[in-house]
Design an enzyme around this catalytic site. Structure first.
Site, PDB file in Angstrom:
ATOM      1  N   ARG A  17     -35.096-137.665  -1.981  1.00 28.41           N
ATOM      2  CA  ARG A  17     -35.171-139.004  -2.576  1.00 28.41           C
ATOM      3  C   ARG A  17     -34.370-139.073  -3.890  1.00 28.41           C
ATOM      4  O   ARG A  17     -33.305-139.674  -3.960  1.00 28.41           O
ATOM      5  CB  ARG A  17     -36.648-139.375  -2.817  1.00 28.41           C
ATOM      6  N   ASP A  18     -34.871-138.455  -4.927  1.00 31.58           N
ATOM      7  CA  ASP A  18     -34.229-138.525  -6.245  1.00 31.58           C
ATOM      8  C   ASP A  18     -32.802-137.994  -6.182  1.00 31.58           C
ATOM      9  O   ASP A  18     -31.886-138.527  -6.816  1.00 31.58           O
ATOM     10  CB  ASP A  18     -35.068-137.707  -7.244  1.00 31.58           C
ATOM     11  N   HIS A 209     -40.645-133.169 -15.103  1.00 27.21           N
ATOM     12  CA  HIS A 209     -39.468-133.500 -14.287  1.00 27.21           C
ATOM     13  C   HIS A 209     -38.257-133.350 -15.212  1.00 27.21           C
ATOM     14  O   HIS A 209     -37.879-134.274 -15.921  1.00 27.21           O
ATOM     15  CB  HIS A 209     -39.613-134.936 -13.764  1.00 27.21           C
ATOM     16  N   HIS A 211     -34.382-132.388 -16.416  1.00 29.04           N
ATOM     17  CA  HIS A 211     -32.976-132.458 -15.996  1.00 29.04           C
ATOM     18  C   HIS A 211     -32.161-131.427 -16.769  1.00 29.04           C
ATOM     19  O   HIS A 211     -32.453-131.129 -17.929  1.00 29.04           O
ATOM     20  CB  HIS A 211     -32.426-133.869 -16.231  1.00 29.04           C
ATOM     21  N   CYS A 242     -26.786-136.802 -13.147  1.00 24.72           N
ATOM     22  CA  CYS A 242     -27.356-137.631 -14.203  1.00 24.72           C
ATOM     23  C   CYS A 242     -26.757-139.026 -14.075  1.00 24.72           C
ATOM     24  O   CYS A 242     -25.538-139.190 -14.188  1.00 24.72           O
ATOM     25  CB  CYS A 242     -27.045-137.054 -15.577  1.00 24.72           C
TER      26      CYS A 242
HETATM   27 MG    MG Z   1     -34.594-136.672 -11.548  1.00 21.07          MG
END
Ligand code: MG
Length: 304
Positions: A17-18, A209, A211, A242
């Site tokens: 998904r992400d 979560h 990055h 990103c």
């Molecule tokens: Mg993410």
């Protein structure tokens, strides 16, 4: 040092998904199914499959229902999907998913640009998801993004992020995942954020979560780990750049997280060799080089 490391960590895999939602060229549904099956084969048990947003917003995930019908998870594997509103939840429920996720930002401007709602309106909308979800026996997870910084507002108040997280937990979400959406966090900041949250929220109701946009994701994860966080989101091979820095890394790569944790004797339930295979499937399916470090370097043979 490392006095409080856990025996086990739970990984929430976000690549289908992400990760894929940031890919501009359409990915065939068969490729998505192969990716999910490879993730399951590697031992991942919590996988965010897709998103029931409007296909106009995210054309890449317009095949949500079909994908959900193609993938049958084995016992012990939970598939979830993102839902922006009650309509999205109805679609997820009809697709038979046992878990959904809601998402909002800790900063007003990012929330408005990302969801076209104020923070107050997002919380109101989630009430229309969480209540029917709990009645239907569907678990709800929540994301709060931009906790470490906002691409529009800069610094974000950790106290404000905490208030939002507490509202989400109060609605009935089982866990809130705190996002470093633009990958700006550093370890000392992560310590301050995690300490504030852990003073107010039980550790099992929190996830990170992170990055890796500026290379600090694992350092931040280690800080969270030492403070008591046991749940981390990640994406195989670092799928999902990103959105605010084109070409730069986004999601923390699952292989990098698993390599660090297993190397420190922390159980993840994930087979690193098979996970690297899943990363190769992701790369084949997406059709370009992916940024994960272990994905690129491989698993060394010198470790016993
Ligand atoms: Mg993410």
């Amino acid at each position: 040092m490392f006095a409080h490391l856990p025996a086990r960590v739970s990984i929430y895999e976000v690549s289908p998904r992400d990760g894929l939602q940031n890919e501009s060229s359409p990915i065939p549904i068969e490729g998505k199914r192969r990716l999910v099956e490879a993730l399951v084969a590697a031992g991942l048990t919590r996988i965010e499959l897709t998103s029931f947003v409007s296909p106009r917003w995210v054309p890449q995930l317009a095949d949500a229902e079909t994908l959900a019908s193609l993938v049958t998870p084995p016992a012990g594997v939970t598939l979830s999907a993102l839902c922006p509103n009650a309509k999205g939840f109805e679609r997820a429920r009809a697709a038979g998913l046992p878990e959904v996720a809601v998402f909002m930002s800790a900063s007003e401007t990012h929330n408005k640009k990302n969801t076209n709602k104020t923070i107050a309106q997002s919380l109101e909308t989630f009430r229309e998801i969480v209540e029917p979800a709990l009645v239907a026996g569907v678990r709800v997870r929540a994301y709060v993004s931009t906790v470490w910084g906002c691409p529009y507002e800069g610094e974000v108040s950790a106290e404000r992020a905490l208030e939002i997280a507490q509202e989400l937990l109060g609605l009935g979400c089982y866990q809130v995942s705190l996002g470093d959406t633009i990958g700006v966090g550093t370890p000392l900041q992560t310590r301050r954020i995690c300490e504030l949250f852990l003073r107010n929220v039980p550790a099992e109701r929190l996830a990170l979560h992170l990055h890796d946009t500026r290379g600090t994701a694992l350092a931040n994860a280690l800080v969270g780990l030492e403070l008591g966080i046991r749940d981390f989101d990640s994406s195989v091979a670092g799928v999902g750049g990103c959105p605010y820095a084109p070409g730069a890394a986004g999601n923390l790569a699952t292989e990098d997280l698993v390599y660090m944790l297993e190397g420190m004797g922390i159980e993840t339930g994930v087979d690193l060799e098979k996970l690297v295979e899943a990363g190769r499937v992701a790369e084949a399916v997406i059709g370009r080089r992916l940024p994960g470090k272990v994905h690129q370097a491989g698993v060394p043979t010198l470790r016993s």
